[in-house]
Scaffold this motif. Structure first.
Motif, PDB file in Angstrom:
ATOM      1  N   ARG A  95       0.778  -1.241   0.121  1.00 42.57           N
ATOM      2  CA  ARG A  95       0.108  -0.248  -0.139  1.00 42.57           C
ATOM      3  C   ARG A  95       0.431   1.329   0.103  1.00 42.57           C
ATOM      4  NH1 ARG A  95      -4.215   1.672   4.657  1.00 42.57           N
ATOM      5  NH2 ARG A  95      -5.475   3.800   2.987  1.00 42.57           N
ATOM      6  N   TYR A  96       2.084   1.142   0.634  1.00 43.63           N
ATOM      7  CA  TYR A  96       2.925   2.387   0.330  1.00 43.63           C
ATOM      8  C   TYR A  96       4.435   2.255   0.306  1.00 43.63           C
ATOM      9  CZ  TYR A  96      -0.806   3.966   4.131  1.00 43.63           C
ATOM     10  OH  TYR A  96      -1.867   4.273   4.857  1.00 43.63           O
ATOM     11  N   LEU A  97       4.840   3.198  -0.698  1.00 42.77           N
ATOM     12  CA  LEU A  97       5.549   3.164  -1.080  1.00 42.77           C
ATOM     13  C   LEU A  97       6.792   3.512  -0.571  1.00 42.77           C
ATOM     14  CD1 LEU A  97       8.023   2.554  -4.348  1.00 42.77           C
ATOM     15  CD2 LEU A  97       7.184   5.688  -5.249  1.00 42.77           C
ATOM     16  N   TRP A  98       8.172   1.885  -0.410  1.00 40.05           N
ATOM     17  CA  TRP A  98       9.144   2.885  -0.123  1.00 40.05           C
ATOM     18  C   TRP A  98      10.322   2.527  -0.589  1.00 40.05           C
ATOM     19  CZ3 TRP A  98      14.030  -0.383   0.948  1.00 40.05           C
ATOM     20  CH2 TRP A  98      14.781   0.303   2.150  1.00 40.05           C
ATOM     21  N   LEU A  99      11.412   3.358  -0.486  1.00 39.95           N
ATOM     22  CA  LEU A  99      12.586   2.915  -1.048  1.00 39.95           C
ATOM     23  C   LEU A  99      13.453   3.744  -0.265  1.00 39.95           C
ATOM     24  CD1 LEU A  99      11.816   4.788  -4.623  1.00 39.95           C
ATOM     25  CD2 LEU A  99      11.884   2.946  -4.455  1.00 39.95           C
ATOM     26  N   PRO A 100      15.058   3.012  -1.195  1.00 43.51           N
ATOM     27  CA  PRO A 100      16.548   2.609  -0.163  1.00 43.51           C
ATOM     28  C   PRO A 100      17.180   4.115   0.085  1.00 43.51           C
ATOM     29  CG  PRO A 100      16.638   1.348  -1.792  1.00 43.51           C
ATOM     30  CD  PRO A 100      15.117   1.774  -1.617  1.00 43.51           C
ATOM     31  N   ASP A 101      17.877   4.972   0.615  1.00 43.74           N
ATOM     32  CA  ASP A 101      17.995   6.009   0.578  1.00 43.74           C
ATOM     33  C   ASP A 101      19.780   6.014  -0.278  1.00 43.74           C
ATOM     34  OD1 ASP A 101      16.651   7.738   2.341  1.00 43.74           O
ATOM     35  OD2 ASP A 101      17.978   7.271   4.162  1.00 43.74           O
ATOM     36  N   PHE A 102      20.290   4.909  -0.201  1.00 47.41           N
ATOM     37  CA  PHE A 102      21.225   4.772  -1.433  1.00 47.41           C
ATOM     38  C   PHE A 102      21.084   4.370  -3.015  1.00 47.41           C
ATOM     39  CE2 PHE A 102      20.001   0.147  -1.532  1.00 47.41           C
ATOM     40  CZ  PHE A 102      20.615  -0.155  -3.197  1.00 47.41           C
ATOM     41  N   LEU A 103      19.226   4.497  -2.999  1.00 46.43           N
ATOM     42  CA  LEU A 103      19.505   4.664  -4.497  1.00 46.43           C
ATOM     43  C   LEU A 103      18.796   6.692  -4.320  1.00 46.43           C
ATOM     44  CD1 LEU A 103      17.302   1.580  -5.382  1.00 46.43           C
ATOM     45  CD2 LEU A 103      19.587   2.527  -6.025  1.00 46.43           C
ATOM     46  N   MET A 104      18.341   6.843  -3.857  1.00 46.89           N
ATOM     47  CA  MET A 104      17.347   7.818  -3.841  1.00 46.89           C
ATOM     48  C   MET A 104      19.125   9.162  -3.186  1.00 46.89           C
ATOM     49  SD  MET A 104      14.231   6.932  -4.227  1.00 46.89           S
ATOM     50  CE  MET A 104      12.754   8.314  -3.955  1.00 46.89           C
ATOM     51  N   SER A 105      19.617   8.819  -2.931  1.00 50.80           N
ATOM     52  CA  SER A 105      20.509  10.084  -2.880  1.00 50.80           C
ATOM     53  C   SER A 105      21.530  10.249  -4.034  1.00 50.80           C
ATOM     54  CB  SER A 105      21.384   9.066  -1.470  1.00 50.80           C
ATOM     55  OG  SER A 105      22.103   8.776  -1.346  1.00 50.80           O
ATOM     56  N   ARG A 106      21.400   9.330  -5.024  1.00 53.05           N
ATOM     57  CA  ARG A 106      22.436   9.643  -6.034  1.00 53.05           C
ATOM     58  C   ARG A 106      21.737  11.160  -6.770  1.00 53.05           C
ATOM     59  NH1 ARG A 106      26.727   8.396  -9.384  1.00 53.05           N
ATOM     60  NH2 ARG A 106      26.090   8.156 -11.189  1.00 53.05           N
ATOM     61  N   SER A 107      22.790  11.880  -7.001  1.00 55.57           N
ATOM     62  CA  SER A 107      22.712  13.442  -7.811  1.00 55.57           C
ATOM     63  C   SER A 107      23.185  13.005  -9.054  1.00 55.57           C
ATOM     64  CB  SER A 107      22.636  14.140  -6.298  1.00 55.57           C
ATOM     65  OG  SER A 107      24.210  14.521  -6.738  1.00 55.57           O
ATOM     66  N   PHE A 108      22.884  13.947  -9.567  1.00 53.17           N
ATOM     67  CA  PHE A 108      23.005  14.826 -10.666  1.00 53.17           C
ATOM     68  C   PHE A 108      23.168  16.107 -11.262  1.00 53.17           C
ATOM     69  CE2 PHE A 108      19.552  12.037 -11.298  1.00 53.17           C
ATOM     70  CZ  PHE A 108      18.952  13.147 -12.092  1.00 53.17           C
ATOM     71  N   ASP A 109      23.896  16.939 -12.712  1.00 56.29           N
ATOM     72  CA  ASP A 109      23.594  17.934 -12.915  1.00 56.29           C
ATOM     73  C   ASP A 109      22.512  18.305 -13.199  1.00 56.29           C
ATOM     74  OD1 ASP A 109      23.992  20.347 -15.430  1.00 56.29           O
ATOM     75  OD2 ASP A 109      25.144  20.595 -13.468  1.00 56.29           O
ATOM     76  N   GLY A 110      22.000  19.306 -12.373  1.00 58.48           N
ATOM     77  CA  GLY A 110      20.182  19.636 -12.955  1.00 58.48           C
ATOM     78  C   GLY A 110      19.844  20.665 -13.976  1.00 58.48           C
TER      79      GLY A 110
END
Length: 206
Positions: free
Chosen positions: A90-105
């Motif tokens: 019912r609820y979406l959960w995603l790990p921080d190691f994926l979500m913290s990936r950043s790149f040029d805006g």
């Protein structure tokens, strides 16, 4: 993503351009000098799983897929989201190691601009038909294939175009489930076959 988002796996009723609106929102979320996957996914707030699934699929189809390991992160993100859809979470959960990936805006905004042609085409041609392909057990089959496509992307990082083709497959399946368009599910199966053939051709098997 450390926080949870409420989800409702329902077809789009209110919008005539569901994919285009997702691209618009992604571009707005990439307004800074740096943008993370967290910024992009969480820009949908209390949205459903399907727009969230389309975020990494769109990104890996875009020119951003040329960034080293970017396809790997998007593939794992796809697998996490589709896997939770598969078990009817019912609820979406995603790990921080994926979500913290950043790149040029700026690169992200340019990539979103290039995706507008694809999103406009999807919105123009997607409509409710062949609903048996997106209902009941077939819906779970599409979700399972999305999981497998996501898991395959890290292994295909060095094979040209393969991750983008898998991303297009996921995008077709997500559009099919979003709009209840079985024809797009069929198109997704065709692109999946192409994604399987590319690594075999590169390896000289065929």
């Amino acid at each position: 993503m450390s926080s949870s988002s409420a989800v409702q796996d329902a077809p789009v009723e209110q919008s005539s351009r569901p994919v285009g609106e997702i691209v618009d929102r992604l571009r707005d979320a990439a307004s800074g000098d740096e943008v993370s996957l967290r910024d992009l996914v969480e820009s949908f707030g209390e949205s459903s799983f399907l727009p969230a699934l389309m975020v990494p699929a769109l990104l890996v189809v875009s020119p951003l897929s040329g960034i080293p390991l970017f396809s790997t992160f998007c593939g794992l993100l796809i697998a996490f989201i589709a896997g939770q859809m598969l078990i009817s979470r019912r609820y979406l959960w995603l790990p921080d190691f994926l979500m913290s990936r950043s790149f040029d805006g700026a690169k992200a905004r340019k990539a979103m601009d290039k995706l507008r042609v694809l999103s406009d085409w999807l919105d123009k041609h997607a409509k409710r038909r062949l609903r048996v392909m997106t209902s009941g057990p077939m819906r779970k089959v599409l979700q399972l294939i999305c999981v497998l496509c996501g898991l395959a992307m890290p292994f295909l990082e060095l094979v040209p175009f393969s991750s983008s083709i898998l991303g297009l497959t996921v995008l077709c399946f997500a559009t099919a489930m979003l709009v209840r368009d079985g024809l797009f599910a069929t198109v997704g199966c065709v692109t999946l076959a192409a994604a399987v053939l590319v690594p075999l051709m590169v390896a000289g098997v065929i």
